[in-house]
Design a protein around this motif. Sequence first.
Motif, PDB file in Angstrom:
ATOM      1  N   HIS A 227       5.969  -4.418  10.082  1.00 48.32           N
ATOM      2  CA  HIS A 227       6.492  -3.542  11.046  1.00 48.32           C
ATOM      3  C   HIS A 227       6.827  -4.700  12.510  1.00 48.32           C
ATOM      4  O   HIS A 227       6.847  -4.225  13.536  1.00 48.32           O
ATOM      5  CB  HIS A 227       5.654  -2.603  11.659  1.00 48.32           C
ATOM      6  CG  HIS A 227       5.476  -1.612  10.384  1.00 48.32           C
ATOM      7  ND1 HIS A 227       6.592  -1.077   9.901  1.00 48.32           N
ATOM      8  CD2 HIS A 227       4.386  -1.296   9.887  1.00 48.32           C
ATOM      9  CE1 HIS A 227       5.915  -0.494   8.875  1.00 48.32           C
ATOM     10  NE2 HIS A 227       4.711  -0.403   8.636  1.00 48.32           N
TER      11      HIS A 227
ATOM     12  N   HIS B 198       0.035  -4.509  12.838  1.00 53.72           N
ATOM     13  CA  HIS B 198       1.125  -4.155  13.254  1.00 53.72           C
ATOM     14  C   HIS B 198       1.982  -4.676  14.318  1.00 53.72           C
ATOM     15  O   HIS B 198       3.178  -3.923  14.703  1.00 53.72           O
ATOM     16  CB  HIS B 198       0.979  -2.620  13.300  1.00 53.72           C
ATOM     17  CG  HIS B 198       0.432  -1.666  12.097  1.00 53.72           C
ATOM     18  ND1 HIS B 198      -0.794  -1.984  11.865  1.00 53.72           N
ATOM     19  CD2 HIS B 198       0.921  -0.909  11.317  1.00 53.72           C
ATOM     20  CE1 HIS B 198      -1.104  -1.252  10.507  1.00 53.72           C
ATOM     21  NE2 HIS B 198      -0.027  -0.644  10.512  1.00 53.72           N
TER      22      HIS B 198
ATOM     23  N   HIS C  31       0.996  -1.158   0.017  1.00 56.12           N
ATOM     24  CA  HIS C  31      -0.088   0.022   0.056  1.00 56.12           C
ATOM     25  C   HIS C  31       0.918   1.315   0.005  1.00 56.12           C
ATOM     26  O   HIS C  31       2.203   1.252  -0.005  1.00 56.12           O
ATOM     27  CB  HIS C  31      -1.014   0.121   1.193  1.00 56.12           C
ATOM     28  CG  HIS C  31      -0.216  -0.003   2.453  1.00 56.12           C
ATOM     29  ND1 HIS C  31       0.535  -0.929   3.070  1.00 56.12           N
ATOM     30  CD2 HIS C  31      -0.212   0.974   3.328  1.00 56.12           C
ATOM     31  CE1 HIS C  31       0.898  -0.335   4.298  1.00 56.12           C
ATOM     32  NE2 HIS C  31       0.417   0.592   4.409  1.00 56.12           N
TER      33      HIS C  31
ATOM     34  N   ASP D 119       5.624   4.971   4.956  1.00 58.46           N
ATOM     35  CA  ASP D 119       6.533   4.059   5.489  1.00 58.46           C
ATOM     36  C   ASP D 119       6.783   2.714   4.529  1.00 58.46           C
ATOM     37  O   ASP D 119       7.586   1.880   4.937  1.00 58.46           O
ATOM     38  CB  ASP D 119       6.288   3.594   6.778  1.00 58.46           C
ATOM     39  CG  ASP D 119       4.746   3.223   6.895  1.00 58.46           C
ATOM     40  OD1 ASP D 119       3.876   3.832   6.494  1.00 58.46           O
ATOM     41  OD2 ASP D 119       4.527   2.056   7.648  1.00 58.46           O
ATOM     42  N   HIS D 120       6.061   2.840   3.343  1.00 58.25           N
ATOM     43  CA  HIS D 120       6.126   1.820   2.449  1.00 58.25           C
ATOM     44  C   HIS D 120       6.544   2.175   1.273  1.00 58.25           C
ATOM     45  O   HIS D 120       7.037   1.587   0.222  1.00 58.25           O
ATOM     46  CB  HIS D 120       4.671   0.973   2.478  1.00 58.25           C
ATOM     47  CG  HIS D 120       4.516   0.515   3.720  1.00 58.25           C
ATOM     48  ND1 HIS D 120       4.710  -0.950   4.060  1.00 58.25           N
ATOM     49  CD2 HIS D 120       3.911   1.020   4.679  1.00 58.25           C
ATOM     50  CE1 HIS D 120       4.234  -1.116   5.297  1.00 58.25           C
ATOM     51  NE2 HIS D 120       3.852  -0.020   5.718  1.00 58.25           N
TER      52      HIS D 120
ATOM     53  N   ASP E 123       0.712  -4.406   6.339  1.00 54.58           N
ATOM     54  CA  ASP E 123       0.261  -3.751   7.393  1.00 54.58           C
ATOM     55  C   ASP E 123      -1.257  -4.365   7.719  1.00 54.58           C
ATOM     56  O   ASP E 123      -1.934  -3.590   7.997  1.00 54.58           O
ATOM     57  CB  ASP E 123      -0.133  -2.311   7.232  1.00 54.58           C
ATOM     58  CG  ASP E 123       1.168  -1.626   7.560  1.00 54.58           C
ATOM     59  OD1 ASP E 123       2.481  -2.406   7.934  1.00 54.58           O
ATOM     60  OD2 ASP E 123       1.551  -0.291   7.371  1.00 54.58           O
TER      61      ASP E 123
HETATM   62 ZN   LIG Z   1       3.238   0.671   7.716  1.00 55.55          ZN
END
Ligand SMILES: [Zn+2]
Length: 438
Positions: A343, A286, A115, A119-120, A283
């Motif tokens: 994560h 998490h 997605h 952070d990706h 994700d």
């Molecule tokens: Zn993430």
Amino acid sequence: MAAQEATSAGGDTVVTVQALVGGHFWLPDREVFQDSVHLPAETGSQVPTFSFLITHPVHGKLLFDLGLRKHGKGYPPAWDETLAEFKPECEEDVADVLQKGGVELDTINFLVYSHLHFDHVGDPTLFPSAEIILGKDAESLFEKPYPHDPESLFQEWPEGRTITYLQYTVPQASVKEESLPEQEESTETNGPIDTGSSPKPGGKAAVPPDDKKEVPENGTKATHLARPPPQQISPLGPFPHALDLFADGSIYVIDTPGHFPGHLCLLARVSTSPATYILLAGDCCHNRLCYTPGERLISQENYEDIEVARDTVAKLVNCAREGELKVGKEEGGIGKVVVILAHEKEREEEMPLFPKELNSWAVEEAWKEAKEEITPLRQKRAREEEVDEEDADRTIKRKLEATIENPSDGKGHGTKTKREEDEADGVAAGAAKKQRTQ
Ligand SMILES: [Zn+2]
């Protein structure tokens, strides 16, 4: 199920999977656990964001997610508030780590995104030859991307790149060639795709021409074979919609909605004997406690559609509980599965990181005797038996007294003493867990 009973599905092709750390950031517990939604942002953990390099024997290199952008900078301004809370740290981005390990960036043929959160998403311009592949629902995010809409979270794709939004029902894929404004967009469906061997003029490839070698040392340049159309798989284990990306059973794309539009997981076959897969779960949740059966519920704060997301997590819990997935159409197409979240902080220490490979680690992890039953129970017991220091002292004292009373039989005598030993172990496990978590 015994190892020899498991058979592979869809041929024998396996891929090599390598895990990379694409930076770290602060993840408040209230974004993770429903039981923590009332807690301040300061309560949380520093977590990694993983990216995965998957190498296919025919179709070459694929990256799943790109982690953070270097130094946490270069995002559309709409991310600023989020970045202030999540404090990204990224001295070396995925591109740096790959190059250090001898992987030329223009040998990456495919970039699959779970997605498009900050952070990706990383920096796709660093991989000029990669076809960019996403879930169908991500397409709507690009109706008016940044900078055309200054408030959009999503940067327009670099010009001249092939973007594929996968559909899970026929037709299986819509493909867009991102074009210069004056050019018309071409759309294909299901067809093999050749992205060409170099970025087109106007692209924002950040690899300086001087760094490009005619013949990379460690792989073919992106004059790669066109991939076949993905094959529809319905269902794949508990998941109703999936695609066999290269139609050979080596990599599956799994529709896992709820967290964010188009969210998807990858399932990579790393061994056929015994049949073993790594489920790169992005994700979906998490923290591993959210996919451990009977543990913690995901937070309503961090999901686009919490009901759908919880349904997706329930499927993941199902996989974790079973420890295996039925993959492929033929009977007996069952493999053991190791789940890795994007994560899942414990994994940073548990699994070998790039340039090491995950394959043999995953086989060992997946086939550990009775792991699926024992691990969650142990975790639960450790938490139930988290006692204050006084209680711990009393337990140890009782154990010591028992040993002193029976010096000739120090290893235990009857169920009662064994139980006390287990209690002391539980206390130690609880303490260790606390240290790792906080
Ligand atoms: Zn993430």
